[in-house]
Design a protein around this motif. Sequence first.
Motif, PDB file in Angstrom:
ATOM      1  N   TYR A   1       0.848  -1.202   0.000  1.00  0.00           N
ATOM      2  CA  TYR A   1       0.000   0.000   0.000  1.00  0.00           C
ATOM      3  C   TYR A   1       0.883   1.252   0.000  1.00  0.00           C
ATOM      4  O   TYR A   1       0.600   2.228  -0.695  1.00  0.00           O
ATOM      5  CB  TYR A   1      -0.899  -0.053   1.232  1.00  0.00           C
ATOM      6  N   TRP A   2       1.971   1.198   0.776  1.00  0.00           N
ATOM      7  CA  TRP A   2       2.908   2.328   0.792  1.00  0.00           C
ATOM      8  C   TRP A   2       3.530   2.514  -0.587  1.00  0.00           C
ATOM      9  O   TRP A   2       3.800   3.645  -1.001  1.00  0.00           O
ATOM     10  CB  TRP A   2       4.014   2.091   1.825  1.00  0.00           C
ATOM     11  N   MET A   3       3.776   1.409  -1.272  1.00  0.00           N
ATOM     12  CA  MET A   3       4.364   1.520  -2.612  1.00  0.00           C
ATOM     13  C   MET A   3       3.395   2.241  -3.562  1.00  0.00           C
ATOM     14  O   MET A   3       3.803   3.092  -4.344  1.00  0.00           O
ATOM     15  CB  MET A   3       4.703   0.131  -3.164  1.00  0.00           C
ATOM     16  N   LEU A   4       2.118   1.877  -3.450  1.00  0.00           N
ATOM     17  CA  LEU A   4       1.116   2.570  -4.276  1.00  0.00           C
ATOM     18  C   LEU A   4       1.074   4.055  -3.931  1.00  0.00           C
ATOM     19  O   LEU A   4       0.948   4.917  -4.798  1.00  0.00           O
ATOM     20  CB  LEU A   4      -0.274   1.958  -4.050  1.00  0.00           C
ATOM     21  N   THR A   5       1.185   4.334  -2.635  1.00  0.00           N
ATOM     22  CA  THR A   5       1.176   5.739  -2.196  1.00  0.00           C
ATOM     23  C   THR A   5       2.360   6.498  -2.802  1.00  0.00           C
ATOM     24  O   THR A   5       2.226   7.667  -3.197  1.00  0.00           O
ATOM     25  CB  THR A   5       1.244   5.825  -0.656  1.00  0.00           C
ATOM     26  N   SER A   6       3.499   5.828  -2.879  1.00  0.00           N
ATOM     27  CA  SER A   6       4.677   6.488  -3.461  1.00  0.00           C
ATOM     28  C   SER A   6       4.462   6.760  -4.948  1.00  0.00           C
ATOM     29  O   SER A   6       4.873   7.816  -5.447  1.00  0.00           O
ATOM     30  CB  SER A   6       5.922   5.618  -3.259  1.00  0.00           C
ATOM     31  N   VAL A   7       3.827   5.816  -5.643  1.00  0.00           N
ATOM     32  CA  VAL A   7       3.527   6.044  -7.067  1.00  0.00           C
ATOM     33  C   VAL A   7       2.649   7.299  -7.184  1.00  0.00           C
ATOM     34  O   VAL A   7       2.905   8.194  -8.002  1.00  0.00           O
ATOM     35  CB  VAL A   7       2.804   4.816  -7.676  1.00  0.00           C
ATOM     36  N   ALA A   8       1.639   7.363  -6.318  1.00  0.00           N
ATOM     37  CA  ALA A   8       0.734   8.522  -6.340  1.00  0.00           C
ATOM     38  C   ALA A   8       1.474   9.808  -5.981  1.00  0.00           C
ATOM     39  O   ALA A   8       1.194  10.870  -6.541  1.00  0.00           O
ATOM     40  CB  ALA A   8      -0.419   8.283  -5.369  1.00  0.00           C
ATOM     41  N   ALA A   9       2.445   9.706  -5.060  1.00  0.00           N
ATOM     42  CA  ALA A   9       3.187  10.904  -4.630  1.00  0.00           C
ATOM     43  C   ALA A   9       3.991  11.472  -5.793  1.00  0.00           C
ATOM     44  O   ALA A   9       4.039  12.700  -5.985  1.00  0.00           O
ATOM     45  CB  ALA A   9       4.105  10.562  -3.459  1.00  0.00           C
ATOM     46  N   TYR A  10       4.633  10.605  -6.553  1.00  0.00           N
ATOM     47  CA  TYR A  10       5.425  11.105  -7.689  1.00  0.00           C
ATOM     48  C   TYR A  10       4.527  11.666  -8.781  1.00  0.00           C
ATOM     49  O   TYR A  10       4.862  12.650  -9.438  1.00  0.00           O
ATOM     50  CB  TYR A  10       6.358  10.003  -8.211  1.00  0.00           C
ATOM     51  N   LYS A  11       3.360  11.026  -8.953  1.00  0.00           N
ATOM     52  CA  LYS A  11       2.397  11.563  -9.931  1.00  0.00           C
ATOM     53  C   LYS A  11       1.952  12.968  -9.475  1.00  0.00           C
ATOM     54  O   LYS A  11       1.841  13.899 -10.285  1.00  0.00           O
ATOM     55  CB  LYS A  11       1.197  10.615 -10.030  1.00  0.00           C
ATOM     56  N   ALA A  12       1.718  13.086  -8.177  1.00  0.00           N
ATOM     57  CA  ALA A  12       1.272  14.372  -7.619  1.00  0.00           C
ATOM     58  C   ALA A  12       2.329  15.446  -7.829  1.00  0.00           C
ATOM     59  O   ALA A  12       2.016  16.578  -8.218  1.00  0.00           O
ATOM     60  CB  ALA A  12       0.980  14.205  -6.131  1.00  0.00           C
ATOM     61  N   LEU A  13       3.581  15.078  -7.590  1.00  0.00           N
ATOM     62  CA  LEU A  13       4.667  16.048  -7.741  1.00  0.00           C
ATOM     63  C   LEU A  13       4.758  16.521  -9.203  1.00  0.00           C
ATOM     64  O   LEU A  13       4.909  17.720  -9.467  1.00  0.00           O
ATOM     65  CB  LEU A  13       5.996  15.419  -7.314  1.00  0.00           C
ATOM     66  N   TRP A  14       4.638  15.560 -10.109  1.00  0.00           N
ATOM     67  CA  TRP A  14       4.695  15.917 -11.524  1.00  0.00           C
ATOM     68  C   TRP A  14       3.541  16.856 -11.893  1.00  0.00           C
ATOM     69  O   TRP A  14       3.728  17.848 -12.590  1.00  0.00           O
ATOM     70  CB  TRP A  14       4.677  14.643 -12.371  1.00  0.00           C
ATOM     71  N   GLN A  15       2.353  16.535 -11.364  1.00  0.00           N
ATOM     72  CA  GLN A  15       1.176  17.368 -11.688  1.00  0.00           C
ATOM     73  C   GLN A  15       1.275  18.750 -11.050  1.00  0.00           C
ATOM     74  O   GLN A  15       0.803  19.722 -11.623  1.00  0.00           O
ATOM     75  CB  GLN A  15      -0.094  16.687 -11.201  1.00  0.00           C
ATOM     76  N   LEU A  16       1.877  18.807  -9.863  1.00  0.00           N
ATOM     77  CA  LEU A  16       2.015  20.116  -9.211  1.00  0.00           C
ATOM     78  C   LEU A  16       2.832  21.059 -10.106  1.00  0.00           C
ATOM     79  O   LEU A  16       2.570  22.256 -10.166  1.00  0.00           O
ATOM     80  CB  LEU A  16       2.713  19.957  -7.850  1.00  0.00           C
ATOM     81  N   ILE A  17       3.796  20.468 -10.803  1.00  0.00           N
ATOM     82  CA  ILE A  17       4.635  21.279 -11.676  1.00  0.00           C
ATOM     83  C   ILE A  17       3.934  21.536 -13.017  1.00  0.00           C
ATOM     84  O   ILE A  17       3.916  22.655 -13.521  1.00  0.00           O
ATOM     85  CB  ILE A  17       5.996  20.571 -11.914  1.00  0.00           C
ATOM     86  N   SER A  18       3.309  20.485 -13.548  1.00  0.00           N
ATOM     87  CA  SER A  18       2.792  20.597 -14.918  1.00  0.00           C
ATOM     88  C   SER A  18       1.348  21.092 -15.000  1.00  0.00           C
ATOM     89  O   SER A  18       0.976  21.768 -15.955  1.00  0.00           O
ATOM     90  CB  SER A  18       2.906  19.247 -15.615  1.00  0.00           C
ATOM     91  N   ASN A  19       0.538  20.752 -14.012  1.00  0.00           N
ATOM     92  CA  ASN A  19      -0.890  21.095 -14.107  1.00  0.00           C
ATOM     93  C   ASN A  19      -1.477  21.229 -12.699  1.00  0.00           C
ATOM     94  O   ASN A  19      -2.272  20.401 -12.248  1.00  0.00           O
ATOM     95  CB  ASN A  19      -1.614  19.970 -14.873  1.00  0.00           C
ATOM     96  N   PRO A  20      -1.067  22.291 -11.985  1.00  0.00           N
ATOM     97  CA  PRO A  20      -1.339  22.336 -10.537  1.00  0.00           C
ATOM     98  C   PRO A  20      -2.812  22.336 -10.144  1.00  0.00           C
ATOM     99  O   PRO A  20      -3.156  21.831  -9.086  1.00  0.00           O
ATOM    100  CB  PRO A  20      -0.650  23.632 -10.086  1.00  0.00           C
ATOM    101  N   PHE A  21      -3.679  22.911 -10.944  1.00  0.00           N
ATOM    102  CA  PHE A  21      -5.080  23.041 -10.512  1.00  0.00           C
ATOM    103  C   PHE A  21      -5.978  21.953 -11.103  1.00  0.00           C
ATOM    104  O   PHE A  21      -7.193  21.985 -10.914  1.00  0.00           O
ATOM    105  CB  PHE A  21      -5.634  24.423 -10.891  1.00  0.00           C
ATOM    106  N   TYR A  22      -5.377  21.010 -11.790  1.00  0.00           N
ATOM    107  CA  TYR A  22      -6.191  19.966 -12.415  1.00  0.00           C
ATOM    108  C   TYR A  22      -6.785  19.061 -11.345  1.00  0.00           C
ATOM    109  O   TYR A  22      -6.095  18.581 -10.445  1.00  0.00           O
ATOM    110  CB  TYR A  22      -5.335  19.146 -13.389  1.00  0.00           C
ATOM    111  N   TRP A  23      -8.086  18.845 -11.444  1.00  0.00           N
ATOM    112  CA  TRP A  23      -8.818  18.037 -10.458  1.00  0.00           C
ATOM    113  C   TRP A  23      -8.957  16.616 -10.997  1.00  0.00           C
ATOM    114  O   TRP A  23      -9.735  16.368 -11.909  1.00  0.00           O
ATOM    115  CB  TRP A  23     -10.188  18.650 -10.236  1.00  0.00           C
TER     116      TRP A  23
END
Lengths: 490, 630
Positions: free
Chosen positions: B580-602
């Motif tokens: 579950y933590w591994m999945l969370t890490s995948v989501a964390a990196y996706k989040a970081l990428w989106q924060l840079i590329s598309n911060p307000f995307y829901w």
Amino acid sequence: MRRAAGFLLVGTGCFALCVAYLLWLQVNDYQSASMLALSGDVVLAAEGRTGVTAFATAYPPLPHLLSFLVAYSDLGTAMPAAVAAALGGGFFGASLYGISRQAGIGVGASLLVTALLMANPLFLRALAEGPDIVLLLCGMLMFAHGLFGLTRDGTVQHAMAVAFALVLLVFSHHYGVLIVFAALPFLALSAPRELLARAPGGLFLALLFPIAFAMLGFAYIGWLFAGAPWAFLSDPDAAVIGSPERTAGLVSLLAVALSFAVACPQLPVLAARSTRRRILLVPTLALGGTLLAAIVLATASGSSLSPFLLLSPAVALAGACTLHWPSAHVRGTVGIVLAVVGLLGAGAAATRTTDRADRTWRADRTWREAVLGAPRSADEHPSRAVARYLGDSDGVLLDALAHPELVALRQTARGLVVPSDPRFSLALLSVRPSEPLIAVPAPSDAPVTRDRIRQAFSDFFEEGAPGYRVVYSDANWQVYRSQTITTGGN
Amino acid sequence: MALSSTDIATGDLLVERRLISLVQLDEAKELAVAWNVRLGDVLLARSWLKPRQFYETLAGNFDLPFVDLLKQPPDETLMEESDAETFARHLIVPWMRRNGRLVVATADPGPDAILFARRRWGGAFDLVVTSKFDIIWSLQSRFREQQSHDAVYQLAEIDPDMSAQRVVTVAQLIAIYACLSLVAVGLAFAPIATLIGINLVMTLFYLGNFAFKALLVWAGGVGQARSTQALEAEARLLHDRELPTYTILVPMFREPEVLPILANALRRLDYPLAKLDIKLVLEEGDHETIDAAKALALEGIFEIIRVPASQPQTKPKACNYALKFARGEFLVIYDAEDKPEPDQLKKVVAAFRSSPDNTACIQCRLNYYNARENWLTRMFTLDYSLWFDMMLPGLERLKVPIPLGGTSNHFRIDVLRELHAWDPFNVTEDADLGIRMTQKGYRVGVIDSTTFEEANCATGNWIRQRSRWIKGYMQTFLVHTRRPVHLVRSIGVLGVIGFLFFIGGTMLSGLLNPLFWLIFVAWLVTSTSGFDILFPPLLLYFALFNLLAGNGLFIYLTMVAPFRRGWLELVPYGLSVFWYWMLTSVAAYKALWQLISNPFYWEKTQHGISKHTAIELAKAKAESAAEQGA
């Protein structure tokens, strides 16, 4: 905030009393063997004379860690284990007081109950033995309190208290391993029925995961540093299973059981009082059963602990029983009365039973003599004289890891050439010692099998070595001095 | 309190016109007295007649004309945007000028309406009656553009420091650049010392993170049972007539399938129906959900708010828009598939009454009704149980700012308006609002009442949802660390430490974990001594302690998290939390990428995909049909 302040104040007071008591014992020349060994170990570690391996894999880890912190903080004591024991005693007292207050007992009565329980000879004996047994008592108090709560409410806080108490027990003293084994069947009996019926596997996993993980973690440390994951289970100083010749007889066992009843009347009285209240009766019986089963296991396996020490967790049980007395309004009064009865009972047991000539009671007898300031019937420290002789000598080749008590009695490792020093290894590898002084234990000495000097020079004790002459000799030690190299002392 | 003469007369007229039966009238009168509401509110809440029939009768009773504002809309020049909220609350609007006199339309004719109109427009006015729906619709139509703008930009314009519209400020950029430069210089001139330094910082972060979370669990458990019992007793003692009007916002987007579950759950609330102001907040382009809502023929307490299309298209923007029309004293947000415990609103009212005056929000617990569907839902349940049942009460006790959970947060509506409500640029607007409230001197409480939701049961969907949450935490962290000194002054040192570990720790551990896992696996597999230089003895002890005690503790806390609910069969699944933590890490990196590329995307979470939801839906439809049949 007021509760925390009260906890801190009482803890400090209890710590001071514990220090005073331990000083009194020291004045009367009493220091338990385990306290000396632990002090020696941590003095070596704090002075940087042991490697990472020895310290990281030392079992039981909690008293080692606590004593090391005391030694490392340089409080100016040569007996860090004693200060650690007093700290443990302070925490035990503060916990008793804190739980008493939580149970609705007034400040005065709580203080009195705490004082009486801490004055119980069983507790005093445990305190004199060292921080390991005192921490074990803390674990037992936490276990008992958690078990009462778990049976009553089945809340996660109580389940966690029980689970972490098991870790505390196992990592405080090897006796804790036996207590945990003994507790397993009783845990099943005292778990709330509805939780047990719904998911017994889940319940036991929640209770036992921390202890399983902690032991695996400790094994991992052992594998990482020493390549021996399970060495702590077979360490001769802390072995869970003792030697068969230590096995006590049935008479001793009966004496212990009888002492249990008189020294801890809270438990049988609470059981009798709660025959119709399952939520009190079951944990009371489970706790009593756990301790008795642990004593039987320890006795059967030849544990090195004296009977009084085997019985000492009863003080923690007595405390927990007092605090779960069914009628809240008389809890304080009943607690005081039963604590007085327990104190007298334990005192009587200490007087009567320790007079026995039995080998297993010897350590208890010397402790009692020290407490009373009476003349000593035996000296339990065979190394005391040689330590005095070595004093502040420089260049003493000694296997301090096998004889840490010598370090504690000398109050420092300075002047010793110990196994972590390259000079020590060189001396053993070349089979030609070049140190001014060499201390060699007698073959009859118990840790001799681990003594590296003895292993390297098997005839040294009897025959010495070329260029060395005996300058000190008793039944347990011989000290040889080089005829060519001079030292700074003696 | 007895019924007003107006209500008595209106009731008689309705019976006379055979719009309701005598039995219905008697029951409605009884409820109106017991709930301390108007007779019409009870009748409409029970759907015993159509709103239009009621308002026409009401108009007849007062001998006033009834007007249909959809056909004859109000004169736009008579209304100012700043009045919209007041008009919506009093159900009154200026309609037109006729013969030199102002004509005012109201859905609540009576002394209060006359008094309000007199104060507002003087004595020269005439009254007409219209429906509540017509007034809300007219206000929405009239101020559509301005309110839509406000819903998006109000916070950013009035309190820009608290808005995530700017992802990072110039000062933050300089600070980040300075840190990176420092590390680069360090790596160039003293690489080993720099790497040891970085290692030390990360190790201390892990140590603090797990120590703080252990403290939270301990603190959260103290006295919890007692406070739960006390709250239950207080809630039982509340009389229906004392209860305030409660607004329930249900923002939805393309979720027509779960509407019946929601409607059924809200009907089951132990709260006077006539005091509920339920708003289904729908995007105006989401025709399928709007049509589904209309087809359900919901009671008069349900209103549909159509949110004009604009960017960013986020839930907080929709809620901000709907807030303009809210009439309650308190307000709660539920998701479409939520099933709150029936006594939740009463418990919240009791909690507000027994809490300090600065309490602005009460967070209820969230958990899942499809916990046992698959491994992911079980792990998600363990995760939520740890978060809501064990950690949030700890935050409350330690007075650390509480990041609000997605739904079931109950607000004092006046404070919500004062703080300009949710930040539409923050994709975890609820977490941000919780921190903002504490910074503004308000308190967030946590109570023991659960809302059951649908746990995400598909991995891709879960990662999308979790990446949004983590991105939102990153936004929240960046927003509230813009003014560090102000943060310390407003929430205290302990609050800052809690904020750093709870918000910062949650997102940062997801990013850092894979790095440490890789080092550990590389070391284990190759037995290389290459890492030894980065772990001097003291650091090695700390790292080992973190590895064993930290991981052990987190696994254990995950295991015991469902204990409180007695869901012990989930305990063994805690052992698999590493995946579950591994999945969370995948989501964390996706989040970081989106924060840079598309911060307000829901990242939209698809609801209604659980098979349990299908069962719940069937159950809700059956119950609804049975009630209608009865």
